[in-house]
Design a protein around this motif. Structure first.
Motif, PDB file in Angstrom:
ATOM      1  N   ARG A 169       0.857  -1.183   0.000  1.00 46.26           N
ATOM      2  CA  ARG A 169       0.000   0.000   0.000  1.00 46.26           C
ATOM      3  C   ARG A 169       0.890   1.228   0.000  1.00 46.26           C
ATOM      4  N   SER A 170       0.355   2.348  -0.445  1.00 52.71           N
ATOM      5  CA  SER A 170       1.195   3.515  -0.714  1.00 52.71           C
ATOM      6  C   SER A 170       0.620   4.777  -0.101  1.00 52.71           C
ATOM      7  N   ASP A 171       1.494   5.752   0.084  1.00 49.43           N
ATOM      8  CA  ASP A 171       1.061   7.093   0.444  1.00 49.43           C
ATOM      9  C   ASP A 171       0.465   7.752  -0.794  1.00 49.43           C
ATOM     10  N   THR A 172      -0.375   8.758  -0.567  1.00 49.71           N
ATOM     11  CA  THR A 172      -0.876   9.524  -1.714  1.00 49.71           C
ATOM     12  C   THR A 172       0.255  10.377  -2.264  1.00 49.71           C
ATOM     13  N   LYS A 203      -0.270   1.585  -5.220  1.00 52.86           N
ATOM     14  CA  LYS A 203      -1.413   0.824  -4.715  1.00 52.86           C
ATOM     15  C   LYS A 203      -2.003   1.532  -3.503  1.00 52.86           C
ATOM     16  N   GLY A 204      -3.331   1.636  -3.475  1.00 55.75           N
ATOM     17  CA  GLY A 204      -4.002   2.369  -2.407  1.00 55.75           C
ATOM     18  C   GLY A 204      -4.171   1.545  -1.147  1.00 55.75           C
ATOM     19  N   GLU A 205      -4.965   2.062  -0.223  1.00 56.09           N
ATOM     20  CA  GLU A 205      -5.209   1.380   1.039  1.00 56.09           C
ATOM     21  C   GLU A 205      -6.266   0.277   0.866  1.00 56.09           C
ATOM     22  N   PHE A 206      -6.438  -0.498   1.946  1.00 55.46           N
ATOM     23  CA  PHE A 206      -7.497  -1.501   2.043  1.00 55.46           C
ATOM     24  C   PHE A 206      -7.441  -2.541   0.929  1.00 55.46           C
ATOM     25  N   GLY A 207      -6.218  -2.853   0.495  1.00 52.59           N
ATOM     26  CA  GLY A 207      -6.079  -3.912  -0.491  1.00 52.59           C
ATOM     27  C   GLY A 207      -6.475  -3.513  -1.890  1.00 52.59           C
ATOM     28  N   ASN A 208      -6.650  -2.213  -2.135  1.00 52.90           N
ATOM     29  CA  ASN A 208      -6.992  -1.745  -3.475  1.00 52.90           C
ATOM     30  C   ASN A 208      -5.772  -1.905  -4.383  1.00 52.90           C
ATOM     31  N   LYS A 209      -5.876  -2.802  -5.373  1.00 53.57           N
ATOM     32  CA  LYS A 209      -4.725  -3.091  -6.229  1.00 53.57           C
ATOM     33  C   LYS A 209      -4.561  -2.085  -7.360  1.00 53.57           C
ATOM     34  N   LYS A 210      -5.533  -1.197  -7.508  1.00 55.14           N
ATOM     35  CA  LYS A 210      -5.432  -0.222  -8.595  1.00 55.14           C
ATOM     36  C   LYS A 210      -4.352   0.812  -8.254  1.00 55.14           C
ATOM     37  N   HIS A 211      -3.488   1.063  -9.200  1.00 54.71           N
ATOM     38  CA  HIS A 211      -2.443   2.065  -8.994  1.00 54.71           C
ATOM     39  C   HIS A 211      -2.994   3.452  -9.321  1.00 54.71           C
ATOM     40  N   GLU A 212      -3.085   4.296  -8.300  1.00 50.46           N
ATOM     41  CA  GLU A 212      -3.539   5.669  -8.530  1.00 50.46           C
ATOM     42  C   GLU A 212      -2.474   6.448  -9.303  1.00 50.46           C
ATOM     43  N   HIS A 213      -1.229   6.191  -8.929  1.00 54.22           N
ATOM     44  CA  HIS A 213      -0.098   6.785  -9.644  1.00 54.22           C
ATOM     45  C   HIS A 213       0.979   5.713  -9.767  1.00 54.22           C
ATOM     46  N   THR A 214       1.913   5.917 -10.668  1.00 50.36           N
ATOM     47  CA  THR A 214       3.015   4.967 -10.817  1.00 50.36           C
ATOM     48  C   THR A 214       4.267   5.516 -10.138  1.00 50.36           C
ATOM     49  N   PHE A 215       5.254   4.651  -9.963  1.00 47.20           N
ATOM     50  CA  PHE A 215       6.526   5.091  -9.400  1.00 47.20           C
ATOM     51  C   PHE A 215       7.166   6.136 -10.312  1.00 47.20           C
ATOM     52  N   TYR A 216       7.040   5.963 -11.599  1.00 52.06           N
ATOM     53  CA  TYR A 216       7.592   6.924 -12.554  1.00 52.06           C
ATOM     54  C   TYR A 216       6.961   8.306 -12.358  1.00 52.06           C
ATOM     55  N   GLN A 217       5.632   8.349 -12.159  1.00 54.77           N
ATOM     56  CA  GLN A 217       4.965   9.631 -11.909  1.00 54.77           C
ATOM     57  C   GLN A 217       5.455  10.261 -10.607  1.00 54.77           C
ATOM     58  N   LEU A 218       5.655   9.421  -9.594  1.00 56.39           N
ATOM     59  CA  LEU A 218       6.165   9.914  -8.311  1.00 56.39           C
ATOM     60  C   LEU A 218       7.532  10.575  -8.487  1.00 56.39           C
TER      61      LEU A 218
END
Length: 441
Positions: A169-172, A203-218
């Protein structure tokens, strides 16, 4: 009187960033932070599950705290506290053990701070660790560890980290940028991005596998933050390090040409048994891409020796693979059995004396690789960020591409960037600078 709290951190950069966040929580509750070798009312030990002999190390740290103050309240948090809470609670002097979901709430568990007859455990089912707590550390003045991701969805057969930290899971993106801006205002020159599996960022919280952003975007967005001189990517899986990220780093003014990429074995047979998500051919491709666009880049490698089934032939396959690869240094880990992992029950156990011998061989190879890399950088000009410690009359620092240098001690150099020419490797293996020529920032 404000109560005093001291912290001891075992393990990785991620643990250090989380200790800093916990320490800030204590500060907000009215505690004063002191060094661990000072008398305190509370000692907090942030544990690690990867460390060899973690239980022995933990017991010695608890004893150290008790010598300083026999009446102090002792709390254990972190990965080992999640995996083996009862073991830690049974250690004489331990009052509180907090698992993965509870460690950031530690101040709410502190009531009268009186010693407990038995260690009190507040652990959780690791499936409950589905929320994210952002963290960053700024323990020294020169660099901060910024946590961007936690947990791991990989199922490597030797690893307990998914059991200790839960799902990926990731930070926003907004919060990471906010934390980076906060760091930049503290006159800290370098940020190191940390996490369990940072290439899986998004990857978001609560097991959400959808990537809101990618590492490249970060990476692209962090590059725009004002006031940060350097950004450094810590360990990133080879299958998640994409060409677009490598190419962006090669053109960035802020991201430094230094990659640390876990390999674990140079044998495809062992990689399969480890359930890694790549073969060695992909690793060769990643190294080649980095060196194509950044010939001066530093590449560090994690490798495990003595994994079950690693015959002499397979070990030599790894040794020769690494010897021929254009890399800069190794972090060598001697395999040790972990409870509740598939590898612990595998056949072909390698005797401990053989594991030690192989580890020594690879550490020797690492020293050779590091020396060759340093020699390749002589007669070049690099920016060095100087650190704060006086080590036997010298101040030390790192170039962007992770060459360690030293110069005669001068307190005015602390936390400053200077462009220097690398001219000579000293007897201790560091590049020695006779004087500093030009201020670069």
């Amino acid at each position: 009187m404000r109560k005093k709290v001291a912290f001891y951190t075992l393990g990785c950069k991620l643990n250090f960033s989380e200790t800093s966040t916990i320490a800030r929580n204590f500060h907000d509750e009215g505690f004063n932070r002191v060094d661990f070798n000072e008398v305190a009312d509370i000692y907090v030990i942030n544990t690690c599950s990867v460390t060899e002999n973690a239980d022995k190390r933990f017991k010695s740290i608890v004893k150290q705290a008790q010598k300083l103050n026999p009446e102090a309240f002792v709390a254990a948090v972190g990965c080992y506290a999640q995996l083996k809470p009862q073991e830690l609670a049974d250690v004489d002097g331990v009052d509180l053990v907090l698992g993965a979901t509870e460690k950031f709430k530690i101040t709410s568990y502190l009531n009268d701070l009186s010693k407990n007859d038995l260690g009190e455990i507040h652990s959780c089912e690791i499936g409950d660790a589905d929320f994210y707590v952002g963290s960053y550390s700024f323990g020294d003045r020169t660099r901060a560890f910024l946590k961007v991701q936690d947990g791991c969805d990989y199922k490597c057969t030797y690893c307990t980290i998914p059991l200790a930290r839960g799902i990926s899971r990731s930070d926003t993106l907004e919060n990471v940028l906010k934390n980076a801006e906060e760091i930049s205002k503290k006159n800290i020159k370098e940020i190191v991005l940390t996490g369990v599996n940072i290439g899986d960022y998004g990857k978001g919280e609560f097991g959400n596998k959808k990537h809101e952003h990618t590492f490249y975007q970060l990476v692209k967005e962090l590059d725009k933050v004002d006031g940060i001189e350097r950004l450094r990517i810590s360990s990133i899986e080879p299958n998640l390090l994409k060409n677009e990220t490598i190419e962006f780093v090669s053109q960035s003014n802020t991201f430094v040409p230094h990659f640390h990429i876990p390999l674990q074995s140079g044998s495809n047979q062992i990689l399969r048994q480890m359930r890694r998500r790549y073969m060695k051919e992909l690793y060769v491709d990643r190294v080649a891409k980095i060196k194509e666009v950044m010939p001066h880049a530093c590449i560090g490698v994690d490798v495990i020796v003595g994994f079950p089934g690693e015959t002499d032939e397979l070990f030599l396959e790894t040794y020769n693979f690494l010897n021929e690869l254009d890399i800069s240094y190794l972090h060598v880990f001697t395999y040790s059995e972990r409870d509740n992992t598939l590898a612990a029950g595998m056949e072909g156990v390698v005797p401990k004396n053989i594991r030690t011998k192989r580890s020594k061989m690879l550490r020797g190879l690492s020293a050779k690789k590091r020396r060759a890399f340093y020699e390749s950088q002589l007669k070049t000009k690099r920016k060095v960020l100087f650190e704060s410690e006086n080590k036997e009359g010298y101040i030390q620092g790192f170039t962007g591409n992770y060459v360690k240098v030293k110069a005669p001690w001068n307190p005015e150099l602390v936390n400053t960037l200077h462009e220097v020419e690398l001219t000579k490797i000293d007897e201790d293996g560091l590049v020695r600078l006779e004087f500093i020529k030009e201020l670069a920032g």
